[in-house]
Structures are given as structure tokens and as C-alpha cells.
Design an enzyme around this catalytic site. Structure first.
Site, PDB file in Angstrom:
ATOM      1  N   CYS A 144       5.003   5.860  -7.798  1.00  0.00           N
ATOM      2  CA  CYS A 144       4.241   6.536  -6.755  1.00  0.00           C
ATOM      3  C   CYS A 144       4.651   8.001  -6.674  1.00  0.00           C
ATOM      4  CB  CYS A 144       4.460   5.851  -5.414  1.00  0.00           C
ATOM      5  SG  CYS A 144       3.540   6.625  -4.055  1.00  0.00           S
TER       6      CYS A 144
ATOM      7  N   GLN B 215       6.707  -5.721  -3.715  1.00  0.00           N
ATOM      8  CA  GLN B 215       7.072  -4.443  -4.323  1.00  0.00           C
ATOM      9  C   GLN B 215       7.940  -3.648  -3.359  1.00  0.00           C
ATOM     10  OE1 GLN B 215       4.628  -0.797  -5.002  1.00  0.00           O
ATOM     11  NE2 GLN B 215       5.007  -1.193  -7.167  1.00  0.00           N
TER      12      GLN B 215
END
Length: 340
Positions: free
Chosen positions: A105, A75
């Protein structure tokens, strides 16, 4: 894995039926090896790594992984298409089976760097990033996106779907959707995982309306029955905190989804299966505490589970601690279990 030359897995949509979420400070290489023992069929993800770190940092520390982790995804965080393309190329060269872009996020640090969830306000930029990453990746390495339902005041399903459509037009065929929106100000990352309401119907609707896309759902799924129920609506489920804090749940999910006719292994069997990897790491100078922290919740809710955590927490930090500490923790668990 030291050189990244292990052969990657061929792309298989079934690999995505169960996956473990990328979690900062949690899903390191030791955690992923343990999760692979628990869930032989699940897809594993690294912690988020910024593209610039991949390009300029210590790649063995940031990207190294064990061959048993396949299928495993890298990621990335970032918002510069050229940097993300270069990091994707590097990740593919290291043998990762997938490269995933973090668009979910919500932490202040991530926002300050203009990546993560704040990018949901810039779908055209995300599309540019994804297009550059796809151009840099081999055909067998899919580029995917992990996102939220939206951010801040966004409360419109059509806005969320338009974001997905814009990114899909750049070539992304798989979206992992955390079924909450994120507040960029006023909530901590932890609160952003708990306070915004879950909206599973939005994710289910996306799959119905965009059946050509692979849609995975993330957020609040904690049992095998819940995972199976979601799989009747979407292509896959991604498990986060439940897999880490109560790892035996991950094993039960893997069995229920992939091998329902096979009884689950015991917690003790799974722990003992970790011994060869753990002892190999110890021989290479890795401190026990860096490995044992990932197994603390294995006996969660079981007689002796608290004693197991106590022994590991107190003794694994000592210099030179070895497998005998794990044996003592296991023996204490057995004694407490027999007395219960």
C-alpha cells in the site's frame, strides 16, 4: 462469527488459484459474504488492519467474520516484529486461515506509519517481521506477503527478486505480487493502481526462477480468459477492483477455474441467495445501506443495471429500509430488461 472458534480450513495450495484482494473500505465482512456466494472456491481477504489495532482495538468489529467466509485471510499492516507476531497470534486464535503482511500500500498515511509499500526498501526488516509472524502462527496457518515490484526509482528485476529471496529465507513461501511498482511521492493510491505500467513478465519470471515458491499475480486482470491465461504462468490470480465494481466477473472466474463444466448462475439467482444473510443482519440492527453498497455493480452493463443501482442508492439509505427495497430494485431491473 462471534467468537472465532469455527474450525479453520486445512492449508491447500489449490485454494490460492483465485482470490479477492484486500481493499480498504470495501472488503468488509458483508462484502466477503457476498463474494463467497459469487465465488465458492475463492480465497477472501480482510481489509488491511494495523497490528496495533488488532492488539488494542475492538476485535469483534475488526476481526469478526462469518463462518461461510472460509477460507479467509487476515491482512495486517505494521513494521514492528513483536506487534505483528502478537496480532498474528490473535488472528489465528480467531480462526483465520492465513495471515498476510501488506508490503504494497503506497498511501501517505501508511508511509507515515512506516508500513506498506515503503517497506520494500527494507527487505531485512520485512524478513524479521515475517519470521516473528511465522513463529507466532500455528503450523496450519501460512504467513504470506503482498508486495509490489518495487518503489520509486527501482527499475531492476534483480532488486525485486532479491527482496523476495530475503523474505523467503525467513520462511515465507507465498507471495502475492501486484505487478506494478509504486511511487511513494507524487501519486495518489488510486493513481498508483493505474499509472505505473503493469509488468506481468517480471512475475512470470519470478515463478520460473523460484518454482518452490507460490507466486500469485495481482493487477489489471478483469476476465475469466485473462485469469486462465495467467494461471498457465503462476500459481494464482488475485482480483481487486473488477471483483468489486463488476462482481459478476468474479462469479464467471470462479466457474471457469474450478467448475468449467457447470454453467454460471444468473445475477438474479446470486442476489436472491444473499437474502437470508441480509435479513439476519437487518434483524440485528445493521442498516441496509451497509450491505447494499456491495451489490450495486451486480447488473453492470446489463439492461436495467442503472435502474438497479438507482433504486438501491436512493432507498437503502432510508431508516428502516429492508429486503423490499432490494425487491423493488430487482423488479425495476426486470422491467427495463424486458423493454430493452
Amino acid at each position: 462469527m462471534e467468537s472465532g472458534q469455527e474450525p479453520r480450513q486445512a492449508y491447500n495450495p489449490a485454494d490460492f488459484r483465485l482470490s479477492v484482494a484486500p481493499m480498504m473500505d470495501w472488503t468488509d465482512r458483508h462484502c466477503r459474504v457476498f463474494h463467497r456466494l459469487l465465488a465458492p472456491h475463492a480465497r477472501l481477504y480482510t481489509e488491511m488492519v494495523h497490528a496495533q489495532a488488532v492488539i488494542h482495538g475492538d476485535r469483534e468489529r475488526l476481526l469478526g467474520f462469518d463462518a461461510v467466509e472460509h477460507p479467509v485471510a487476515l491482512q495486517l499492516g505494521g513494521s514492528d516484529p513483536a506487534h505483528l507476531a502478537e496480532a498474528t497470534r490473535i488472528g489465528a486464535d480467531w480462526g483465520y486461515d492465513e495471515v498476510n503482511l501488506n508490503v504494497g500500500c503506497p498511501s501517505d498515511r501508511v508511509q507515515a506509519g512506516r508500513f506498506g509499500a515503503c517497506l520494500m526498501k527494507e527487505p531485512a526488516l520485512v524478513a524479521d517481521c515475517v519470521a516473528a509472524m511465522i513463529a507466532a502462527a500455528p503450523a496450519q496457518v501460512p504467513v504470506t506477503v503482498k508486495c509490489r515490484l518495487g518503489v520509486d526509482e527501482q527499475e531492476d528485476y534483480e532488486v525485486f527478486r532479491a527482496f523476495v529471496d530475503t523474505v523467503a529465507a525467513a520462511g515465507c513461501r507465498l507471495f502475492v505480487v501486484h505487478a506494478r511498482k509504486a511511487w511513494l511521492q507524487g501519486l495518489s493510491p488510486k493513481e498508483n493502481r493505474e499509472i505505473p505500467p503493469l509488468r506481468y513478465p517480471w512475475v512470470h519470471r519470478l515463478k520460473r526462477e523460484r518454482p518452490d515458491l507460490q507466486v500469485l499475480i495481482n493487477g489489471g486482470i478483469g476476465s475469466a480468459d485473462e485469469a486462465l491465461a495467467q494461471l498457465s504462468q503462476v500459481d494464482g490470480v488475485m482480483i481487486g477492483r473488477a471483483a468489486y465494481h463488476e462482481p459478476y466477473r468474479l462469479h464467471l472466474m470462479d466457474r471457469a477455474i474450478f467448475e468449467p463444466e457447470r454453467p454460471p448462475a444468473s445475477r438474479e439467482e446470486l442476489l436472491l441467495a444473499l437474502r437470508p444473510y441480509l435479513e439476519d443482519c437487518l434483524a440485528r440492527g445493521v442498516a441496509l445501506k451497509h450491505l447494499s453498497r456491495h451489490v450495486l455493480g451486480l447488473f453492470h452493463g446489463q439492461p436495467g443495471g442503472r435502474a438497479f443501482r438507482q433504486v438501491l442508492s436512493q432507498e437503502a439509505v432510508r431508516p428502516g429500509a429492508g429486503w423490499d427495497v432490494v425487491e423493488r430494485a430487482l423488479e425495476r431491473t426486470r422491467l427495463r430488461g424486458e423493454a430493452a
